[in-house]
Design an enzyme around this catalytic site. Structure first.
Site, mmCIF file in Angstrom:
data_model
loop_
_atom_site.group_PDB
_atom_site.id
_atom_site.type_symbol
_atom_site.label_atom_id
_atom_site.label_comp_id
_atom_site.label_asym_id
_atom_site.label_seq_id
_atom_site.Cartn_x
_atom_site.Cartn_y
_atom_site.Cartn_z
ATOM 1 C CD GLU A 196 -3.179 -1.708 -0.866
ATOM 2 O OE1 GLU A 196 -2.176 -1.620 -1.605
ATOM 3 O OE2 GLU A 196 -4.225 -2.251 -1.211
ATOM 4 C CG ASP B 122 -4.446 -5.748 -5.588
ATOM 5 O OD1 ASP B 122 -4.202 -4.530 -5.413
ATOM 6 O OD2 ASP B 122 -4.885 -6.476 -4.681
ATOM 7 C CG ASP C 226 -1.315 -5.218 -1.908
ATOM 8 O OD1 ASP C 226 -0.165 -5.312 -1.440
ATOM 9 O OD2 ASP C 226 -2.353 -5.526 -1.285
ATOM 10 C CG ASP D 126 -8.957 -3.133 -4.027
ATOM 11 O OD1 ASP D 126 -9.703 -2.603 -4.892
ATOM 12 O OD2 ASP D 126 -9.358 -3.861 -3.102
#
Ligand code: 0RA
Length: 635
Positions: A427, A502, A500, A504
């Site tokens: 990403e 997180d 990641d 997102d």
């Protein structure tokens, strides 16, 4: 004097040999002795009661898991017969509990769900249990027999009276931890999913699971059977017609039951079962269903002037937005393929085709408004598919121009053997940069994807192919998609999603998994799709430095080094330098990859619905329940 061993003695010797064989090679009988095998034991015992329900003799089954791992299954069926077996001179109950494959020998006809995939009979569960006890309520009496590792402690005895109207069987067992060495960790959610499915497939049966370890209890009972199943699968989707189509008929090949309902999505979810076993690889019942659907829809559309000239609807056209359950019950189901999840009985194809053609024709004739809406949807699908084909040709032609035209963003590896090559889908450009520098370029290719890919659950193939990220990904993979999918063209046998840690990152990962599940499912089924596990923290304490991959590890670490430790949280892959990214996440010698598997296609289908539909997505949960850890894969 020569001794001839007869009667009780002869059969008891055979019994001991049989039980020995099961305990020596448990995997041969239940597949494995890990969690999967353990759960098979429960299924085996419950399936015997489900058979009693299929015969029409039982409508309630209660399963209880006690804190000490004892499982108790109670049904209100006829009660296992306790009278003496004519030849062996021992009780029928004892034969069922101690003789391998005794179940069917009592004849009785009817379809059985037990004896399916690893259906091996109660005697195998008994042999693999430290102890087992069967209580039979029959003729106003309570009969009991107990066993230790499959061997009867004594004969069947009447131990008390019962209400003369009460009848049924209760089996309790404690799986043997000498065999199930990983412990007796029954998974409530796994059992519940299977109970729900079984309840849908066995109309009218009430199934209850009580977990005394966590004080949870759940019951399923569907008077609508597979019609309720279809409604349930469509519950978060807009439906094209309120009343599902349903047909049930006894054919020469066996019992055929089909329910279907169209929704306004572009996906297809057809689930097939043979004797309640989820045949995720399809088989003859599925092919019979598909040909009947395609033919019947085309015939109806032609007859009623919806199609002009030589226009036809393809199989994919008539299955767009379709939710269907195909369930057959056969006297002798044959399961094929490596996973034994494909139905092989040849006669079933024609049987299902006949039943569905007749039933569906009648349904369309009797419900012309529904017929019109469905046919118009199929025609729409056909036009969209034509547009998609043109879009795809465009992608492929573009590819063809510059012979090996791989996307510019792809940093390919030098390895040309797909079996040894890995594709990291990363990403963002910055993390992509670190991955490109940190990788082993001999066998690791990096494809950075920017921003969010399209929500493919809602988008159609033609729209999807307009999305740059999707096109790039497909070109890198090399397989094509839809009708032109060819798995032999896959350029990397290991596809690793690296996002990641997180919100997102988790969303992008879900979108990518959805894309694979809906459009490249074969790659998941073949075990090609993985999730990278980057560390969440770095802990420094004095000279010591450690990468920590989850909160549990962090707690243990902090307990050990105390609070002098300095904890750094890594939210993004971009926060690590290339060397760190390599050694923590990409180095095959040290990394952990999670392999994505689909154990249960119904459950996976539902999960993706939940993730992508209106409901708030418990994304993490899906990934944890469906991923299995794979460490140090050989290259
Ligand atoms: C009548 C005859 C037979 C079995 C049963 C009843 C019976 C078996 C089970 C197992 C769990 N619950 C049950 N309730 C009833 C013998 C028929 C055969 O083995 O085919």
């Amino acid at each position: 004097m020569a001794t001839t061993v007869t009667g009780y003695d002869a059969s008891s010797i055979q019994v001991l040999e049989g039980l020995e064989a099961v305990r020596r090679r448990p995997g041969m009988y239940i597949g494995s002795t890990d969690a999967r095998g353990l759960h098979h034991l429960v299924r085996e015992i419950v399936d015997n009661s489900v058979d009693e329900a299929l015969g029409g003799y039982c409508d309630t089954i209660v399963t209880r898991i006690a804190p000490d791992g004892v499982v108790t299954v109670t049904d209100n069926g006829r009660g296992i017969p306790i009278d003496k077996h004519p030849k062996a001179n021992i009780s029928a109950l004892e034969v069922i509990m101690t003789v391998l494959h005794a179940g069917g020998k009592f004849g009785g006809g009817g379809y059985k769900v037990s004896g399916g995939l690893h259906g091996v009979g109660a005697s195998v569960v008994n042999a693999l249990s430290e102890w087992c006890r069967v209580d039979v309520r029959r003729n106003g009496k309570l009969y009991r027999q107990e066993y230790r590792r499959g061997v009867p402690v004594g004969p069947v005895k009447a131990v008390g009276k019962t209400d003369p109207d009460d009848h049924g069987t209760t089996t309790s067992f404690l799986a043997d931890t000498a065999i199930f060495t990983a412990g007796l960790d029954y998974d409530f959610d796994q059992l519940i999913n299977w109970f729900r499915e079984t309840a849908y497939l066995t109309r009218g049966l009430k199934l209850t699971l009580i977990d005394e370890r966590s004080d949870r209890e759940m019951s399923f009972h569907f008077e609508g059977g597979i019609v309720s199943f279809v409604r349930h699968l469509n519950r978060n989707r807009g439906v094209v017609h309120e009343q599902p189509f349903y047909v049930q008929r006894e054919s020469a090949a066996g019992l055929v039951e089909v329910a279907l309902q169209y929704n306004d999505s572009y996906g297809e979810s057809t689930h097939t079962f043979a004797n309640n076993i989820n045949t995720i690889d399809g088989g003859t019942h599925l092919s019979g269903f598909k040909s009947a659907l395609t033919r019947t829809m085309n015939d109806y559309a032609k007859r009623n002037g919806f199609l002009k000239g030589d226009e036809t609807l393809s199989g994919e056209d008539v299955r767009e937005g379709l939710t269907a359950i195909v369930s057959v019950k056969l006297a002798e189901p044959q399961f094929e393929g490596q996973t034994k999840a494909k139905l092989g009985n040849a006669e079933v194809a024609g049987a299902v085709q006949g039943v569905v053609t007749e039933g569906l024709n009648q349904f369309l004739e009797e419900n012309p408004q529904i017929a019109r809406r469905v046919i118009e949807k199929c025609i729409n699908a056909s036009r969209a598919r034509e547009a998609a084909r043109k879009a795809r040709e465009l992608v492929q032609r573009k590819g063809g121009l510059e012979s090996f035209s791989l996307p510019g963003k792809l940093a390919d590896c030098t390895e040309r053997d797909p079996a040894r090559a890995e594709l990291y889908i990363v990403e963002g450009d910055s993390a992509g940069g670190s991955a490109k520098q940190g990788r082993d370029r001999r066998f690791q290719a990096i494809l950075p994807l920017r921003g969010k890919i399209l929500n493919v659950e809602r988008a159609r193939l033609d729209k999807m192919l307009q999305n740059n990220e999707i096109r790039t990904l497909l070109t890198a993979l090399g397989t094509g998609v839809g009708e032109s999918f060819d798995k032999s063209k896959l350029r990397y046998h290991r596809i690793v999603l690296m996002t990641d840690a997180d919100v997102d990152g988790s969303h992008i990962r879900t979108l990518l998994l959805t894309f694979f599940f809906r459009h490249l499912e074969q790659l998941i089924l073949d075990g090609h799709v993985f999730i990278a596990q980057p560390p969440l923290y770095k802990v420094k304490s004095g000279k010591e430095e450690a990468w920590i991959y989850n909160d549990e590890e962090l707690r243990t670490m902090l307990e050990r080094v105390g609070d002098k430790a300095e904890v750094q949280r890594y939210k993004g892959l971009g926060e690590m330098n290339p060397d760190q990214l390599w050694s923590t996440t990409m180095d095959p010698a040290k990394r952990t990859l999670m392999q994505i598997t689909i154990d249960d296609s119904v459950e996976a289908d539902e999960t993706f619905d939940m993730l992508m539909g209106a409901a708030v997505p418990p994304r993490k949960k899906f990934i944890q329940t469906h991923a299995q850890e794979v460490q140090n894969l050989d290259l």
